[in-house]
Enzyme design. Structure first.
Site, PDB file in Angstrom:
ATOM      1  N   THR A  46       0.850  -1.192   0.000  1.00  0.00           N
ATOM      2  CA  THR A  46       0.000   0.000   0.000  1.00  0.00           C
ATOM      3  C   THR A  46       0.883   1.237   0.000  1.00  0.00           C
ATOM      4  O   THR A  46       1.854   1.325   0.743  1.00  0.00           O
ATOM      5  CB  THR A  46      -0.933   0.032   1.218  1.00  0.00           C
ATOM      6  OG1 THR A  46      -1.886  -1.035   1.104  1.00  0.00           O
ATOM      7  CG2 THR A  46      -1.696   1.346   1.292  1.00  0.00           C
TER       8      THR A  46
ATOM      9  N   PHE B  45       1.162   5.057   0.858  1.00  0.00           N
ATOM     10  CA  PHE B  45       0.601   6.089   1.712  1.00  0.00           C
ATOM     11  C   PHE B  45       1.165   7.441   1.298  1.00  0.00           C
ATOM     12  O   PHE B  45       2.339   7.548   0.934  1.00  0.00           O
ATOM     13  CB  PHE B  45       0.949   5.829   3.183  1.00  0.00           C
ATOM     14  CG  PHE B  45       0.297   4.604   3.749  1.00  0.00           C
ATOM     15  CD1 PHE B  45      -0.882   4.682   4.484  1.00  0.00           C
ATOM     16  CD2 PHE B  45       0.859   3.349   3.564  1.00  0.00           C
ATOM     17  CE1 PHE B  45      -1.479   3.554   5.001  1.00  0.00           C
ATOM     18  CE2 PHE B  45       0.274   2.215   4.073  1.00  0.00           C
ATOM     19  CZ  PHE B  45      -0.908   2.310   4.795  1.00  0.00           C
TER      20      PHE B  45
END
Length: 377
Positions: A274, A276
């Site tokens: 992921t 960010f």
């Protein structure tokens, strides 16, 4: 014997030149520190590319033999890179001594992947940590000055972009100042004593379930209950006291809430990552920024998107991501969020940004920042 004497003489000549060079270099660095103090007092950025190009041109102009022009250019680029690093270190040390703790917030709670991204990005910094239950609360806190920086997930390698975050950035007018990529390893966890066969309900963020869909296909008896975040799900299981409830979250959440892992690494993509982003209320610029995020809307006419993408192609700029979001109140019209490689100090990038601004129905730079090269695709 003659060759040896000639070599030694040449080496002495080099040593003499090095003595002059290192003295001049030390003098230059002392002047650089004075420049750093001036820039700090006047809130100026460390890098001034226009000034650097003038310095390089002047150095080349002083050469008696122009065959050394490329070597001189490389030398000055290296010297100025060292100088920038010295300036940045000096400014950072001054900030560390005189600036209070930075207020930073993230989505989720302690033990979440967002928390991990925040800790890794701000490692070594003096920060006060804040946690928020929904994405919008993080963005609002940045906008109203409650926190200086916010950390939000924006893209997953398995499930794609997190569209709500794109919409919030545009709606509240916040900027991207950095990014951090975190490897995601989801685990099914429950209270000590629970068994895999005894689990009837599982809590997690919808993204967590989406990234583990193949695992749950083998356990149809487990009811999937969408929850605020993976870490909050682990906290809810802890507080429930039930051996029939489980959560999908990271290993750090299991350790924090005293849960046992019933099934490890249940996400179907072994390279599940992921990305960010770090957001602020105003843009920031650094010399090592190599990634640009912008949002545009093209004119509602045939071929408009094709022409816009052509600007990137003809300028040699590499797009790394393109996300479309519908424009409220305008059917079949879209905002396009674009990531590309580049630094706004480069003339080619500046020219392309100006062309885009002149030819798009909407154009806004969301940030120029350093990419997290360690995990980025």
């Amino acid at each position: 014997m003659t060759e040896q004497l000639d070599l030694e003489a040449i080496r002495r000549e080099i040593d003499e030149a090095d003595d002059i060079l290192i003295q001049a270099f030390e003098r230059r660095l002392r002047a650089v520190l004075k420049v750093a103090a001036y820039k700090k007092a006047n809130h100026l950025p460390v890098r001034d590319r226009a000034r650097e190009l003038k310095v390089i041109a002047k150095a080349i102009g002083r050469l008696q033999d122009k065959k050394y022009s490329k070597a001189a250019e490389d030398l000055m680029e290296s010297i100025m890179a060292i100088a920038r690093g010295l300036e940045e270190d000096e400014l950072q040390n001054a900030e560390d001594k005189h600036t209070p703790a930075i207020e930073v917030g993230c989505f989720g709670v302690e033990g979440s992947y967002s928390h991990k991204a925040m800790e890794e990005y701000f490692a070594g910094k003096n920060i006060n940590r804040h946690y928020y239950g929904v994405f919008e609360d993080v963005v609002k806190a940045v906008k109203n000055g409650e926190i200086r920086y916010g950390v939000l997930p924006v893209e997953n390698s398995s499930t794609g972009g997190i569209t709500e975050v794109y919409d919030l950035l545009r709606h509240y007018g916040c900027y991207i100042t950095g990014e951090k990529c975190v490897k995601i390893e989801h685990n099914l966890m429950a209270l000590p004593g629970a068994t895999l066969g005894g689990i009837t309900e599982v809590y997690s963020h919808p993204q967590g379930f989406a990234q583990c869909k193949e695992f749950f296909a083998d356990y149809p008896q487990m009811k999937q209950v969408p929850y605020y975040s993976t870490s909050k799900s682990a906290e809810a299981v802890k507080e429930s006291g039930s051996l029939h409830l489980a959560a999908v979250a990271g290993k750090q959440a299991a350790e924090l809430y005293g849960l046992q892992i019933l099934a490890a690494n249940i996400n179907y993509n072994g390279n599940n990552t992921t990305r960010f982003i770090v957001i602020a209320n105003r843009p920031e610029q650094s010399a090592d920024a190599d990634k640009i995020t912008l949002v545009i809307a093209v004119k509602h006419e045939p071929g408009s998107l094709y022409r816009v993408l052509g600007y990137f192609y003809h300028s040699g700029l590499n797009l790394t991501n393109l996300e479309s979001r519908p424009i409220e109140g305008k059917s079949w019209e879209y905002f396009f969020h674009i990531d590309l490689r580049g630094n706004l100090a480069d003339a080619n990038v500046q020219e392309t940004m100006q062309v885009l601004s002149d030819n798009c129905a909407y154009f806004k730079l969301l940030g120029n920042y350093r990419s997290d090269m360690g995990q980025e695709r």
